[in-house]
Design an enzyme around this catalytic site. Structure first.
Site, PDB file in Angstrom:
ATOM      1  N   GLN A  30       0.893  -1.245   0.045  1.00  0.00           N
ATOM      2  CA  GLN A  30       0.082  -0.115   0.083  1.00  0.00           C
ATOM      3  C   GLN A  30       0.848   1.126   0.025  1.00  0.00           C
ATOM      4  OE1 GLN A  30      -2.324  -0.873   3.598  1.00  0.00           O
ATOM      5  NE2 GLN A  30      -0.497  -1.492   4.600  1.00  0.00           N
ATOM      6  N   GLY A 138      -3.234 -11.599   8.143  1.00  0.00           N
ATOM      7  CA  GLY A 138      -4.113 -11.895   9.004  1.00  0.00           C
ATOM      8  C   GLY A 138      -4.737 -13.162   8.988  1.00  0.00           C
ATOM      9  N   ASP A 155      -7.670  -5.160  14.259  1.00  0.00           N
ATOM     10  CA  ASP A 155      -7.460  -3.560  13.995  1.00  0.00           C
ATOM     11  C   ASP A 155      -6.929  -3.334  12.515  1.00  0.00           C
ATOM     12  OD1 ASP A 155      -6.702  -0.915  14.031  1.00  0.00           O
ATOM     13  OD2 ASP A 155      -4.667  -1.257  15.253  1.00  0.00           O
ATOM     14  N   SER A 156      -8.201  -3.499  11.731  1.00  0.00           N
ATOM     15  CA  SER A 156      -7.855  -3.573  10.280  1.00  0.00           C
ATOM     16  C   SER A 156      -7.978  -2.160   9.559  1.00  0.00           C
ATOM     17  CB  SER A 156      -8.869  -4.395   9.446  1.00  0.00           C
ATOM     18  OG  SER A 156     -10.028  -3.899   9.646  1.00  0.00           O
TER      19      SER A 156
END
Length: 286
Positions: A30, A138, A155-156
């Site tokens: 990203q 994950g 915690d995405s």
């Protein structure tokens, strides 16, 4: 002076003045930007979406950590999915009763950059001896691990790009498999006013999978669109109904100092607006 325009929603958004650009890189997964803003402190964005700011991160991290851990009351093993900035790890590590913390972050560059440019988020927690840091996907981790956990915290990022799979039915099923009896899963679930479909989809996927599922909320200014929802999936319905007195005792015994969380906020956070209850097919806040 440069500006950073968030691109999460079409036709609606927020802008930040970039007083100083600290770091910008395209990682394997990203586009990451960290910059300084006079009002919000240091800010991190991924793929055009604000992820965290120094000014208000404590609200988000405290609510995704202390609500499930104090509701559980005896959590020894905690799994964090995502959380590369280290804020969730910082809050989990405050619980001396937790014996083992596994953190699975897909993007090692995020961890490295946040250690360097957002050190207040982790506040040294990456050096905690209880931590097992795993750089991996994950979804793949929860699908294949043989480990079991008392609390799982997802915690995405938003359900686009690398974070999309962390809102899937397969993900919730895999997390359920990884929970010990009496365990609980909590996940970041967006702002319902702008992302009601995400809340509705999560409700449909948790219904029938967890003995008790619901949502709770907190107002985090950085996450534009109003209050943010967190999904709650517990293997024991009693966890959501822990009394105020018990929560007060557990919170006092923990010795943890907070800036947002308290036992009254904990209980009140589960009361949802009518439009959210209607979207998830629940007649009331029970």
């Amino acid at each position: 002076m440069r500006e950073y325009l968030e691109t999460l929603y079409e036709g609606y958004g927020q802008r930040f003045s970039v007083d100083q650009l600290l770091h910008e890189v395209r990682t394997e997964h990203q586009h990451l930007v960290i910059f300084e803003n006079a009002r919000m402190g240091r800010v991190m964005a991924l793929d055009g979406v604000i992820q965290t700011t120094e000014a208000d991160e404590f609200i988000y991290h405290e609510m995704l950590t202390h609500v499930p851990i104090l509701a559980h009351g005896a959590a020894k093993r905690v799994l964090i999915i995502g959380g590369g900035d280290g804020g969730m790890l910082r809050e989990v590590s405050k619980h001396a009763s937790v014996e083992h913390i596994t953190m699975v972050e897909i993007d090692g560059t995020v961890v490295d950059m946040c250690k360097e440019f957002l050190p207040r988020h982790s506040n040294g927690a990456f050096d905690d001896a209880r931590l097992n840091l795993v750089i991996d996907d994950g979804m793949r981790f929860v699908a294949t691990t043989q480990d079991k956990f008392d609390v799982i915290i997802s915690d995405s990022t938003d359900p686009i790009g690398p974070g999309e799979v962390l809102f899937s039915e397969n993900f919730y099923q895999a997390c359920h498999r990884c929970l010990n009896p009496g365990g609980v899963l909590v996940t970041q679930n967006g702002t319902p006013f702008m992302q009601l479909d995400t809340v509705r989809n999560t409700a449909g996927r948790m219904n029938g999978l967890f003995a008790d599922w619901h949502f709770y909320q907190a107002a985090v200014p950085t996450y534009i669109g109003g209050s943010m929802t967190f999904a709650w999936g517990a293997t024991d319905p009693a966890l959501r109904r822990v009394s105020l007195e018990t929560l007060r005792q557990r919170f006092a015994a923990s010795g943890i100092a907070t800036r947002y969380y308290n036992p009254e906020i904990h209980l009140g956070a589960f009361a949802l607006p009518q439009y959210v209850l209607q979207a998830i097919g629940k007649p009331g806040n029970d």
